[in-house]
Motif scaffolding. Structure first.
Motif, short mmCIF file in Angstrom:
data_model
loop_
_atom_site.label_atom_id
_atom_site.label_comp_id
_atom_site.label_asym_id
_atom_site.label_seq_id
_atom_site.Cartn_x
_atom_site.Cartn_y
_atom_site.Cartn_z
N ASP A 18 -10.07 5.91 -2.41
CA ASP A 18 -8.82 6.11 -3.14
C ASP A 18 -8.48 4.89 -3.99
O ASP A 18 -7.92 5.03 -5.08
CB ASP A 18 -7.69 6.39 -2.14
N THR A 19 -8.81 3.71 -3.49
CA THR A 19 -8.54 2.50 -4.28
C THR A 19 -9.34 2.50 -5.57
O THR A 19 -8.83 2.13 -6.64
CB THR A 19 -8.89 1.25 -3.45
N ARG A 20 -10.57 2.94 -5.49
CA ARG A 20 -11.42 3.01 -6.69
C ARG A 20 -10.85 3.99 -7.71
O ARG A 20 -10.83 3.72 -8.91
CB ARG A 20 -12.83 3.40 -6.27
N ARG A 21 -10.36 5.12 -7.20
CA ARG A 21 -9.76 6.10 -8.12
C ARG A 21 -8.50 5.53 -8.77
O ARG A 21 -8.28 5.73 -9.97
CB ARG A 21 -9.42 7.38 -7.36
N ARG A 22 -7.68 4.85 -8.00
CA ARG A 22 -6.46 4.28 -8.56
C ARG A 22 -6.77 3.22 -9.61
O ARG A 22 -6.09 3.14 -10.64
CB ARG A 22 -5.59 3.69 -7.44
N VAL A 23 -7.80 2.43 -9.38
CA VAL A 23 -8.18 1.42 -10.36
C VAL A 23 -8.64 2.08 -11.66
O VAL A 23 -8.25 1.65 -12.76
CB VAL A 23 -9.30 0.51 -9.78
N GLY A 24 -9.46 3.12 -11.55
CA GLY A 24 -9.93 3.80 -12.75
C GLY A 24 -8.80 4.43 -13.55
O GLY A 24 -8.74 4.31 -14.78
#
Length: 367
Positions: A18-24
């Protein structure tokens, strides 16, 4: 040794947190907001509504490139391996946006300005003044009326092109030679045709055709009357582009199944019956394609008119494109000319869309 499936082309599921998605997503939204803010700020600055801005739009372009890069990178960050597939299409789509959408938006803005190249003030917003001027411009509406004649002439060009295609598809002597000869006009640019035919051969004083007509006891007047001038423009344009339709129809004729045509002859059908009941219905898809493409070319008719008659006499031969060209060249009226072009673009889109729908319904009707 055996393997299960084609492992080379197997795409495994990525583990995306989820952190990766939020960063993108944050990358895309952040770069997008920066681009929108800079574009709005520059627009306010150019329209003298703000004192904060840049000398040129180059920083806004850099902001757009930053947003496009962030969008492409976010596809891989958010979607993993599947996002890489998007990169085969997304950069091209963004490139098209930069070359089509942005110029259209700029043209829309210019359409509502008073921008004359002879003035030192640059574009000055003038509201709906250009639109009101267009409604009262008799020459513009006359050019639109002329386009009805020019587009209607495509039907005659189609008949001639179909006849030539049938002739060149028949077993005649020197068929390959005639195919090359009939294609020669298509190899010439309309500018060359306008100068060779309109400005040279049909020149009133010294043109060879005019001198021949004078020797026969008649007074040459190829461009003296509105009707004759319009007909000559249609003739020169048709001579240039009939080979284009002819080659498309000839390709369609050569692709027809010979068995069906031979079967109609065995059943006792005459040449006309074979054409009416077999050849023409089978050629409908190719015919529609050739006619629609020719209409699109016809809607852009300008170069022959500009070089031969400049829209005369009295605007009788003007097309919308040639009239807009003269609005730019002769009057340097960029704002008004751009509005005319934008209105014409909308009319073309509506006309072609309606034409394609009518053709689609007509071809899908039961026999």
């Amino acid at each position: 040794m055996s393997t299960e499936g084609d492992l080379l082309h197997t795409v495994t599921a990525d583990t995306i947190t989820d952190t990766r998605r939020r960063v993108g997503r944050a990358m895309v939204w952040g770069a997008g907001m920066l681009f929108c803010v800079m574009a709005a700020m520059q627009f306010m600055y150019d329209t003298d509504r703000s004192i904060v801005g840049f000398e040129t739009w180059r920083p806004v372009l850099f902001a757009y490139l930053l947003w496009a890069t962030a969008l492409c990178a976010a596809q891989v960050i958010v979607n993993g391996e599947k996002g890489k597939r998007t990169l085969f299409v997304l950069p091209a789509a963004l490139f098209v946006i930069s070359l089509v959408v942005f110029p259209l938006l700029f043209a829309l803005y210019v359409s509502f300005t008073d921008w004359n190249l002879a003035s030192l003030n640059g574009p000055q917003p003038n509201g709906w003044d250009n639109m009101r001027q267009m409604w009262g411009d008799a020459f513009y509406w006359n050019a639109l009326k002329n386009m009805v004649y020019y587009v209607a002439a495509v039907s005659v060009e189609y008949v001639i092109a179909f006849g030539l295609a049938l002739l060149l598809n028949a077993q005649i002597r020197a068929r390959k030679f005639f195919r090359v000869v009939f294609l020669l006009p298509l190899m010439l640019s309309p500018v060359a045709v306008s100068w060779m035919v309109g400005k040279s051969m049909l020149e009133v004083r010294f043109g060879p055709v005019s001198r021949l007509v004078r020797e026969l006891g008649f007074e040459p007047s190829f461009f003296g009357t509105p009707e004759m001038a319009r007909f000559m423009i249609m003739a020169m344009d048709a001579w240039t582009f009939i080979p284009f339709m002819m080659i498309m129809l000839l390709a369609g004729l050569q692709a027809l199944p010979r068995e069906v045509i031979e079967a109609s002859k065995v059943d006792g059908a005459t040449g006309w019956q074979s054409f009416k009941e077999v050849i023409f219905p089978l050629m409908l898809p190719v015919s529609v394609t050739a006619i629609v493409i020719r209409i699109i070319f016809k809607l852009k008719l300008a170069d022959i008119i500009i070089n031969v008659t400049s829209g005369g006499p009295g605007g009788a031969t003007d097309s919308v494109t040639s009239f807009i060209f003269r609005e730019y060249r002769d009057r340097s009226n960029v704002g008004y000319g751009t509005l005319l072009a934008m209105v014409y673009l909308v009319l073309i889109v509506l006309f072609i869309t309606a034409l394609l729908k009518l053709v689609s319904r007509w071809m899908e009707r039961p026999a």
